[in-house]
Design a protein around this motif. Structure first.
Motif, PDB file in Angstrom:
ATOM      1  N   ALA A   1       0.846  -1.198   0.000  1.00  0.00           N
ATOM      2  CA  ALA A   1       0.000   0.000   0.000  1.00  0.00           C
ATOM      3  C   ALA A   1       0.881   1.248   0.000  1.00  0.00           C
ATOM      4  N   PRO A   2       0.425   2.301  -0.636  1.00  0.00           N
ATOM      5  CA  PRO A   2       1.243   3.519  -0.688  1.00  0.00           C
ATOM      6  C   PRO A   2       1.208   4.296   0.621  1.00  0.00           C
ATOM      7  N   LEU A   3       2.280   5.004   0.886  1.00  0.00           N
ATOM      8  CA  LEU A   3       2.322   5.946   1.999  1.00  0.00           C
ATOM      9  C   LEU A   3       1.918   7.316   1.478  1.00  0.00           C
ATOM     10  N   ARG A   4       0.995   7.949   2.145  1.00  0.00           N
ATOM     11  CA  ARG A   4       0.646   9.332   1.827  1.00  0.00           C
ATOM     12  C   ARG A   4       1.348  10.214   2.859  1.00  0.00           C
ATOM     13  N   TYR A   5       2.116  11.162   2.374  1.00  0.00           N
ATOM     14  CA  TYR A   5       2.949  11.959   3.267  1.00  0.00           C
ATOM     15  C   TYR A   5       2.848  13.435   2.918  1.00  0.00           C
ATOM     16  N   SER A   6       3.165  14.281   3.903  1.00  0.00           N
ATOM     17  CA  SER A   6       3.063  15.717   3.694  1.00  0.00           C
ATOM     18  C   SER A   6       4.406  16.379   3.422  1.00  0.00           C
ATOM     19  N   ASN A   7       5.475  15.893   4.075  1.00  0.00           N
ATOM     20  CA  ASN A   7       6.776  16.526   3.932  1.00  0.00           C
ATOM     21  C   ASN A   7       7.851  15.471   4.131  1.00  0.00           C
ATOM     22  N   ALA A   8       8.480  15.041   3.051  1.00  0.00           N
ATOM     23  CA  ALA A   8       9.459  13.954   3.113  1.00  0.00           C
ATOM     24  C   ALA A   8      10.685  14.313   3.938  1.00  0.00           C
ATOM     25  N   SER A   9      10.963  15.602   4.106  1.00  0.00           N
ATOM     26  CA  SER A   9      12.161  16.015   4.822  1.00  0.00           C
ATOM     27  C   SER A   9      11.878  16.428   6.269  1.00  0.00           C
ATOM     28  N   ALA A  10      10.629  16.290   6.710  1.00  0.00           N
ATOM     29  CA  ALA A  10      10.269  16.688   8.079  1.00  0.00           C
ATOM     30  C   ALA A  10      10.593  15.547   9.033  1.00  0.00           C
ATOM     31  N   ALA A  11      11.875  15.404   9.348  1.00  0.00           N
ATOM     32  CA  ALA A  11      12.326  14.301  10.194  1.00  0.00           C
ATOM     33  C   ALA A  11      12.066  14.589  11.663  1.00  0.00           C
ATOM     34  N   SER A  12      11.910  13.509  12.424  1.00  0.00           N
ATOM     35  CA  SER A  12      11.725  13.606  13.863  1.00  0.00           C
ATOM     36  C   SER A  12      12.742  12.721  14.564  1.00  0.00           C
ATOM     37  N   SER A  13      12.828  12.865  15.886  1.00  0.00           N
ATOM     38  CA  SER A  13      13.837  12.148  16.674  1.00  0.00           C
ATOM     39  C   SER A  13      13.254  10.891  17.303  1.00  0.00           C
ATOM     40  N   PHE A  14      14.077   9.837  17.312  1.00  0.00           N
ATOM     41  CA  PHE A  14      13.629   8.529  17.790  1.00  0.00           C
ATOM     42  C   PHE A  14      14.675   7.878  18.684  1.00  0.00           C
ATOM     43  N   LEU A  15      14.206   6.916  19.468  1.00  0.00           N
ATOM     44  CA  LEU A  15      15.060   5.979  20.194  1.00  0.00           C
ATOM     45  C   LEU A  15      14.393   4.611  20.131  1.00  0.00           C
ATOM     46  N   ASN A  16      15.165   3.574  20.427  1.00  0.00           N
ATOM     47  CA  ASN A  16      14.558   2.273  20.675  1.00  0.00           C
ATOM     48  C   ASN A  16      14.481   2.055  22.180  1.00  0.00           C
ATOM     49  N   PRO A  17      13.746   1.060  22.658  1.00  0.00           N
ATOM     50  CA  PRO A  17      13.588   0.882  24.109  1.00  0.00           C
ATOM     51  C   PRO A  17      14.906   0.689  24.846  1.00  0.00           C
ATOM     52  N   GLN A  18      15.859  -0.003  24.224  1.00  0.00           N
ATOM     53  CA  GLN A  18      17.144  -0.221  24.878  1.00  0.00           C
ATOM     54  C   GLN A  18      17.867   1.106  25.095  1.00  0.00           C
ATOM     55  N   ALA A  19      17.818   1.984  24.103  1.00  0.00           N
ATOM     56  CA  ALA A  19      18.525   3.264  24.204  1.00  0.00           C
ATOM     57  C   ALA A  19      17.946   4.141  25.309  1.00  0.00           C
ATOM     58  N   ILE A  20      16.621   4.211  25.414  1.00  0.00           N
ATOM     59  CA  ILE A  20      16.044   5.094  26.431  1.00  0.00           C
ATOM     60  C   ILE A  20      16.197   4.496  27.825  1.00  0.00           C
ATOM     61  N   SER A  21      16.112   3.177  27.962  1.00  0.00           N
ATOM     62  CA  SER A  21      16.302   2.593  29.294  1.00  0.00           C
ATOM     63  C   SER A  21      17.744   2.780  29.757  1.00  0.00           C
ATOM     64  N   ASP A  22      18.703   2.630  28.862  1.00  0.00           N
ATOM     65  CA  ASP A  22      20.103   2.868  29.218  1.00  0.00           C
ATOM     66  C   ASP A  22      20.316   4.323  29.640  1.00  0.00           C
ATOM     67  N   PHE A  23      19.699   5.241  28.918  1.00  0.00           N
ATOM     68  CA  PHE A  23      19.869   6.658  29.243  1.00  0.00           C
ATOM     69  C   PHE A  23      19.251   6.986  30.598  1.00  0.00           C
ATOM     70  N   LEU A  24      18.086   6.438  30.880  1.00  0.00           N
ATOM     71  CA  LEU A  24      17.443   6.704  32.164  1.00  0.00           C
ATOM     72  C   LEU A  24      18.294   6.198  33.331  1.00  0.00           C
ATOM     73  N   VAL A  25      18.912   5.029  33.169  1.00  0.00           N
ATOM     74  CA  VAL A  25      19.809   4.526  34.213  1.00  0.00           C
ATOM     75  C   VAL A  25      20.962   5.504  34.416  1.00  0.00           C
TER      76      VAL A  25
END
Length: 309
Positions: free
Chosen positions: A193-217
């Motif tokens: 199925a196609p993705l409908r998008y508004s702005n291909a360059s409008a990037a956001s910030s992410f983490l995976n669960p391992q990264a955020i749990s390590d940072f919280l510790v």
């Protein structure tokens, strides 16, 4: 050094990983939850069954508790929760770590091209709505953004807790991710199925669960205070995530730009009209280095693909 640590929450998603890492580090850990979700920690942890939103119940539950070295508050969603935290834990904790969110910057979208730094919000100047029904479950999704921001505003304005608010980027997890946001893109690709998008360059910030749990510790072991952003390098737009899924699954990709505001309802979970990135300079200046989204995004996508089978 072994510490006495309370985790409010800790039975779902990256909260479970946080508890596991604290235990692995040799700390004494207690979790406070309503007791509705099971955990697999057995006798290794203490448990307090309490409704985080009930002030009287919280006061009773912690009336005789020994002081905590660290409290991780994973369940502070609004200023009412913040007020309860102050009444229950002021003077009884050495370090209070509230899980906040990238969403506190949402009102700033479109006002700058650079990633958002902690100082881009004057949190002390934020109004606090004392009449809004913050604990109405039917309004939980709608009130999330304002609730997190006003929770921070209450805690910093009060000033009685030794506070850090971790403004967490969007967390992408495997099949256990109850939000279903990464699964949305994997399913699009699987269905061709196609993705409908508004702005291909409008990037956001992410983490995976391992990264955020390590940072919280790591945050718990430091002595700084105030807000701090948490995000891996390698920001991603909805367009990027969809194409990452297509590459990982060796499937065709079809993306269609949406230009009419009347079709905004077709947009996907991480589709933003403007960049929505976090500046992690403060964390790096304090000595912490996040990984890169390229290190884990493909593996997460493959986990979701296997979960559909």
């Amino acid at each position: 050094m072994r510490k006495n640590i309370l985790v409010i929450g800790g039975t779902r998603y990256f909260g479970k990983l946080l508890v596991q890492r604290l235990l692995s580090a040799g700390h004494q850990v207690t979790i406070a939850t309503r007791g509705l979700a099971p955990d697999r920690f057995g006798a290794r942890i203490g448990r307090i069954r309490v409704d985080r939103r009930d002030q009287d119940a919280m006061l009773a539950a912690f009336a005789d508790a020994a002081p905590y070295d660290i409290v991780y508050d994973q369940m502070c969603y609004n200023p009412l929760d913040a007020a309860i935290a102050v009444k229950v834990f002021a003077g009884k904790v050495k370090r209070y770590v509230m899980a906040s969110s990238i969403e506190v910057y949402r009102g700033q979208l479109g006002q700058q091209d650079d990633p958002f730094a902690e100082t881009d919000i004057n949190v002390l100047a934020q109004p606090i709505d004392t009449h809004y029904p913050w604990h109405d479950a039917a309004l939980a999704t709608r009130s999330y953004v304002a609730g997190k921001l006003q929770a921070e505003a209450y805690l910093y304005r009060d000033g009685s807790l030794p506070l850090v608010t971790v403004r967490i980027g969007h967390v992408l997890g495997g099949p256990e991710d109850f939000t279903g946001r990464l699964a949305y893109y994997v399913e699009l690709v699987r269905q061709h199925a196609p993705l409908r998008y508004s702005n291909a360059s409008a990037a956001s910030s992410f983490l995976n669960p391992q990264a955020i749990s390590d940072f919280l510790v790591w945050v718990g072991a430091q002595d700084f205070h105030g807000p701090i952003n948490a995000a891996c390098d390698g920001a991603l737009s909805a367009f990027d995530i969809y194409h990452q899924a297509a590459i990982a699954l060796d499937a065709p990709a079809s993306a269609l730009p949406v230009t009419s505001l009347t079709r905004a309802g077709e947009l996907s979970p991480f589709d933003y009209p403007f960049p929505f990135r976090l500046d992690t300079t403060r964390a790096s200046g304090l000595g912490y280095r996040f990984g890169h989204s390229d290190d884990w995004i493909e593996n997460l996508i493959r986990q979701h693909d296997l979960a559909f089978v």
